[in-house]
Design an enzyme around this catalytic site. Sequence first.
Site, PDB file in Angstrom:
ATOM      1  N   HIS A  27      -4.502  -8.981   2.682  1.00  0.00           N
ATOM      2  CA  HIS A  27      -5.672  -9.620   3.068  1.00  0.00           C
ATOM      3  C   HIS A  27      -6.758 -10.370   3.730  1.00  0.00           C
ATOM      4  O   HIS A  27      -6.101 -11.470   3.771  1.00  0.00           O
ATOM      5  CB  HIS A  27      -6.539  -9.899   1.662  1.00  0.00           C
ATOM      6  CG  HIS A  27      -6.076  -8.818   0.923  1.00  0.00           C
ATOM      7  ND1 HIS A  27      -6.420  -8.610  -0.728  1.00  0.00           N
ATOM      8  CD2 HIS A  27      -6.495  -7.222   0.665  1.00  0.00           C
ATOM      9  CE1 HIS A  27      -6.750  -7.710  -1.373  1.00  0.00           C
ATOM     10  NE2 HIS A  27      -6.504  -7.057  -0.372  1.00  0.00           N
ATOM     11  N   TYR A  44     -10.135  -8.610  -7.760  1.00  0.00           N
ATOM     12  CA  TYR A  44      -9.322  -8.577  -9.185  1.00  0.00           C
ATOM     13  C   TYR A  44      -8.972 -10.158 -10.488  1.00  0.00           C
ATOM     14  O   TYR A  44      -9.135  -9.466 -11.290  1.00  0.00           O
ATOM     15  CB  TYR A  44      -8.307  -9.379  -8.417  1.00  0.00           C
ATOM     16  CG  TYR A  44      -7.441  -8.017  -7.502  1.00  0.00           C
ATOM     17  CD1 TYR A  44      -7.314  -6.664  -7.829  1.00  0.00           C
ATOM     18  CD2 TYR A  44      -7.248  -8.054  -6.515  1.00  0.00           C
ATOM     19  CE1 TYR A  44      -6.921  -5.571  -7.021  1.00  0.00           C
ATOM     20  CE2 TYR A  44      -7.000  -6.959  -5.664  1.00  0.00           C
ATOM     21  CZ  TYR A  44      -6.634  -5.969  -6.144  1.00  0.00           C
ATOM     22  OH  TYR A  44      -7.015  -4.999  -4.683  1.00  0.00           O
ATOM     23  N   ARG A  88       0.647  -0.716  -0.106  1.00  0.00           N
ATOM     24  CA  ARG A  88      -0.376   0.160   0.033  1.00  0.00           C
ATOM     25  C   ARG A  88       1.028   1.569   0.013  1.00  0.00           C
ATOM     26  O   ARG A  88       2.281   1.712   0.552  1.00  0.00           O
ATOM     27  CB  ARG A  88      -0.885  -0.140   1.727  1.00  0.00           C
ATOM     28  CG  ARG A  88      -2.264  -1.205   1.355  1.00  0.00           C
ATOM     29  CD  ARG A  88      -3.259  -1.350   2.338  1.00  0.00           C
ATOM     30  NE  ARG A  88      -3.620  -2.389   2.491  1.00  0.00           N
ATOM     31  CZ  ARG A  88      -3.307  -3.135   2.867  1.00  0.00           C
ATOM     32  NH1 ARG A  88      -2.203  -3.613   3.154  1.00  0.00           N
ATOM     33  NH2 ARG A  88      -4.615  -4.181   3.514  1.00  0.00           N
ATOM     34  N   ARG A 146      -1.049  -1.465  -7.244  1.00  0.00           N
ATOM     35  CA  ARG A 146      -1.478  -2.473  -6.020  1.00  0.00           C
ATOM     36  C   ARG A 146      -2.405  -3.347  -6.782  1.00  0.00           C
ATOM     37  O   ARG A 146      -2.123  -4.406  -6.792  1.00  0.00           O
ATOM     38  CB  ARG A 146      -1.298  -1.791  -5.037  1.00  0.00           C
ATOM     39  CG  ARG A 146      -2.361  -3.073  -4.359  1.00  0.00           C
ATOM     40  CD  ARG A 146      -2.524  -2.609  -2.001  1.00  0.00           C
ATOM     41  NE  ARG A 146      -3.304  -3.107  -1.529  1.00  0.00           N
ATOM     42  CZ  ARG A 146      -2.691  -4.190  -0.702  1.00  0.00           C
ATOM     43  NH1 ARG A 146      -1.869  -4.454  -0.320  1.00  0.00           N
ATOM     44  NH2 ARG A 146      -3.729  -4.894  -0.293  1.00  0.00           N
ATOM     45  N   HIS A 171      -1.765   3.815  -5.613  1.00  0.00           N
ATOM     46  CA  HIS A 171      -2.810   2.383  -5.400  1.00  0.00           C
ATOM     47  C   HIS A 171      -3.066   1.045  -6.466  1.00  0.00           C
ATOM     48  O   HIS A 171      -3.359   0.255  -6.318  1.00  0.00           O
ATOM     49  CB  HIS A 171      -4.011   3.133  -4.789  1.00  0.00           C
ATOM     50  CG  HIS A 171      -4.468   1.696  -3.701  1.00  0.00           C
ATOM     51  ND1 HIS A 171      -3.519   1.246  -2.383  1.00  0.00           N
ATOM     52  CD2 HIS A 171      -5.884   1.314  -3.688  1.00  0.00           C
ATOM     53  CE1 HIS A 171      -4.660   0.631  -2.575  1.00  0.00           C
ATOM     54  NE2 HIS A 171      -5.637   0.020  -2.782  1.00  0.00           N
ATOM     55  N   LYS A 208      -2.198  -2.725   7.031  1.00  0.00           N
ATOM     56  CA  LYS A 208      -3.497  -2.628   7.793  1.00  0.00           C
ATOM     57  C   LYS A 208      -3.539  -3.740   9.034  1.00  0.00           C
ATOM     58  O   LYS A 208      -3.731  -4.600   8.493  1.00  0.00           O
ATOM     59  CB  LYS A 208      -4.560  -2.702   6.288  1.00  0.00           C
ATOM     60  CG  LYS A 208      -6.233  -1.632   6.252  1.00  0.00           C
ATOM     61  CD  LYS A 208      -6.643  -1.788   4.780  1.00  0.00           C
ATOM     62  CE  LYS A 208      -7.731  -1.211   5.513  1.00  0.00           C
ATOM     63  NZ  LYS A 208      -8.217  -1.159   3.782  1.00  0.00           N
TER      64      LYS A 208
END
Length: 342
Positions: free
Chosen positions: A314, A323, A157, A291, A288, A182
């Site tokens: 994630h 994706y 990120r 990514r 971003h 995150k």
Amino acid sequence: MNTPIDPTNAPPALPSAPGKSPPEPRLLDQVRAQIRLRHYSIRTESQYVQWVKRFVLFHGKRHPREMGAPEVEAFLSHLAVEGHVASATQNQALSALLFLYRQVLGIELPWLDEMVRAKRPQRLPVVLTRGEVQRVLERMDGVYSLLARLLYGTGMRLMEVIRLRVKDVDFAQGEILIRDGKGAKDRVTMLPEGVSADLREHLQRRKLVFEDDLRADKASVYLPDALARKYPAASTSWLWQYVFVAGSYSVDPRSGVERRHHLDEKLLQRAMKKAVLASGIDKPATPHTLRHSFATHLLDGGYDIRTVQELLGHADVSTTMIYTHVLQRGGRGVRSPLDSLL
């Protein structure tokens, strides 16, 4: 007629008389204290303080203790209807008010749990093709080129690469350790061979800056949580330094210490925007987006979705599944059986 007192910015009270309890801190100071007690980021602190202040001002400077569900709902409705804010912004405001009532005021209000959060729209991410990524990277130079290549080559990120520290780059193993990502999670991603040599050269130049800061007695760096007290020498050690730093010193808003902070992420965002425009790509690509492109191109290359999920950090594979919708292989990335026959 009595005018309301602003609880967010009331003047400090005079010293209390002997035997009396000291005056209660101002509301926003209480919010800041509780946020720092829980080691929230400076960005979270800034946003929460802003939302609490806006909430109080919206209701004529009434103290939050005097308000409840109708006032919170009125404020959130105002943001959506009059302010036209995005659902994520409205949810952030609600989170700030939840923190205010529960952690700062110590009030458990059952209606807060029942309040419905704004539904975030499910949008497909913007993804560049391999050729478009190459065109963008060719139009970036210097430290911004290195940062952009790291974003595309590792899937980090934006703030993860901006806050990267020297100790977390492992050239021997060919990997980068991402700390406190995150969700306050650590993870490991690859160090691309194509960027390794340039990163080494950058660190050599970076160390010269660090040595100059040492001589100027301004080499200390921000350390998370209580590490500065636990390891007093760590703040001025080379290993804890940011890889990408600002060109000048600035004052830390929490400690008041003047030192060199990490690079401002807005500079990379502007460089990326210029590169996208120069390359003639008609997509709203940002850092971003690199990514997103990293994840999509890995899946397109045949890598397992669980592997990609781990590299991206994630928590749920359903987040990574998005994706598969942008792969250039039909719906959900599935190859039609008719194409196999033909």
